[in-house]
Design an enzyme around this catalytic site. Structure first.
Site, mmCIF file in Angstrom:
data_model
loop_
_atom_site.group_PDB
_atom_site.id
_atom_site.type_symbol
_atom_site.label_atom_id
_atom_site.label_comp_id
_atom_site.label_asym_id
_atom_site.label_seq_id
_atom_site.Cartn_x
_atom_site.Cartn_y
_atom_site.Cartn_z
ATOM 1 N N THR A 98 44.927 7.822 76.640
ATOM 2 C CA THR A 98 45.982 8.619 77.264
ATOM 3 C C THR A 98 46.109 8.265 78.743
ATOM 4 O O THR A 98 45.115 8.102 79.433
ATOM 5 C CB THR A 98 45.691 10.127 77.115
ATOM 6 O OG1 THR A 98 45.641 10.453 75.718
ATOM 7 C CG2 THR A 98 46.776 10.964 77.776
ATOM 8 N N LEU A 136 41.151 13.293 80.087
ATOM 9 C CA LEU A 136 42.220 12.723 79.280
ATOM 10 C C LEU A 136 41.560 11.758 78.301
ATOM 11 O O LEU A 136 40.590 11.077 78.649
ATOM 12 C CB LEU A 136 43.228 11.960 80.150
ATOM 13 C CG LEU A 136 44.092 12.789 81.098
ATOM 14 C CD1 LEU A 136 44.978 11.878 81.944
ATOM 15 C CD2 LEU A 136 44.964 13.780 80.334
ATOM 16 N N ASP A 137 42.087 11.688 77.093
ATOM 17 C CA ASP A 137 41.530 10.763 76.107
ATOM 18 C C ASP A 137 41.565 9.335 76.640
ATOM 19 O O ASP A 137 42.388 9.003 77.505
ATOM 20 C CB ASP A 137 42.320 10.831 74.792
ATOM 21 C CG ASP A 137 42.228 12.204 74.138
ATOM 22 O OD1 ASP A 137 41.256 12.928 74.426
ATOM 23 O OD2 ASP A 137 43.126 12.534 73.344
ATOM 24 N N LYS A 138 40.713 8.506 76.086
ATOM 25 C CA LYS A 138 40.605 7.117 76.531
ATOM 26 C C LYS A 138 41.949 6.393 76.474
ATOM 27 O O LYS A 138 42.288 5.601 77.360
ATOM 28 C CB LYS A 138 39.567 6.377 75.679
ATOM 29 C CG LYS A 138 39.291 4.945 76.099
ATOM 30 C CD LYS A 138 38.193 4.332 75.247
ATOM 31 C CE LYS A 138 37.935 2.878 75.646
ATOM 32 N NZ LYS A 138 36.846 2.272 74.836
ATOM 33 N N HIS A 164 41.702 16.702 71.767
ATOM 34 C CA HIS A 164 42.852 15.972 71.181
ATOM 35 C C HIS A 164 43.989 16.926 70.811
ATOM 36 O O HIS A 164 44.691 16.715 69.817
ATOM 37 C CB HIS A 164 42.433 15.201 69.925
ATOM 38 C CG HIS A 164 41.494 14.071 70.169
ATOM 39 N ND1 HIS A 164 41.583 13.229 71.252
ATOM 40 C CD2 HIS A 164 40.430 13.630 69.434
ATOM 41 C CE1 HIS A 164 40.621 12.318 71.183
ATOM 42 N NE2 HIS A 164 39.898 12.545 70.109
#
Length: 239
Positions: A101, A97-99, A187
């Site tokens: 998110t 998961l993105d930083k 993303h």
């Protein structure tokens, strides 16, 4: 086996054996290199039975600001959130998961399960809740169902967009949606909304395959998967 279960380093375990603290089948062990079958033999350390297991499966509600990695020289990782009793199993995040998110992240040391859940051929669905700057409407749902072209020319697979609340840009109200995708491009959710002229301002994963984020897990908290959850995941693995 004892090192795998977190009872110490090899030198520390040798010391435990020398002290007579380790027993196998009720007999004190004198050789720290003794081979054992934990499924057939009873092993105790200081009188406490060792419950052996090879794998751990953890559901984490990932917070923002933490990266989906096992180690990093600059940022805090999801593994840094775990207690020592789990760290020694060397779990890793299944996917990322993105930083910025939040939400559902599975951590395990079961490489086979992780590989099957991440395999592009499996098309494991992932569902996200998002707040989007802009008015998200049925036209966007239709576009996502057909697949949208990202900034690098890639056309996404069909995705299901559910509009929970349509925003009003003039009033400063964001749209609230749920989006289910079956791939994991970099993303991707953010870039899909960019493709239709919108901007994601908050993103949280709430499901991965049959696994649903436990609503009782606060951000940053985690727990082991239940037997039923693991069975469902492994059923998905064999699809």
């Amino acid at each position: 086996m004892l090192a795998h279960m977190g009872y110490g380093t090899r030198s520390e375990i040798k010391r435990l054996v020398k002290q007579g603290a380790v027993q196998v089948g009720g007999k004190t062990v004198k050789d720290s290199g003794l081979q054992v079958d934990p499924e057939l033999e009873t092993i105790t350390v200081d009188g406490e039975r060792v419950e052996f297991r090879e794998f751990v499966y953890l559901m984490l509600n990932k917070p923002q600001g933490v990266i989906s990695a096992t180690e990093d020289s600059r940022d805090r990782t999801v593994v840094d959130l775990l207690a020592d009793e789990y760290v020694h199993f060397e779990p890793f995040p299944v996917g990322r998961l993105d930083k910025d998110t939040e939400g559902l992240l599975l951590l395990t040391n079961d490489g086979k399960l992780a590989h099957n859940l991440l395999s592009p051929r499996k098309h494991v669905p992932k569902t996200y809740f998002a707040e989007v700057d802009g008015s998200v409407g049925e036209a966007d749902a239709v576009a996502f169902e057909k697949g949208v072209e990202l900034d690098d020319g890639y056309v996404t697979m069909p995705a299901k967009l559910v509009i929970l609340k349509e925003g009003d840009p003039a009033a400063g109200r964001v749209s609230k949606i749920e989006l289910t995708i079956t791939e994991g491009k970099f993303h991707q959710v953010k870039r899909m909304f960019q493709a239709v002229g919108k901007k994601v301002v908050y993103l949280k994963r709430i499901a991965m395959g049959p696994l649903l984020l436990d609503e009782h897990l606060s951000v940053g908290q985690y727990r082991e998967l239940t037997e039923d959850e693991l069975k469902q995941l492994k059923g998905r693995e064999n699809d």
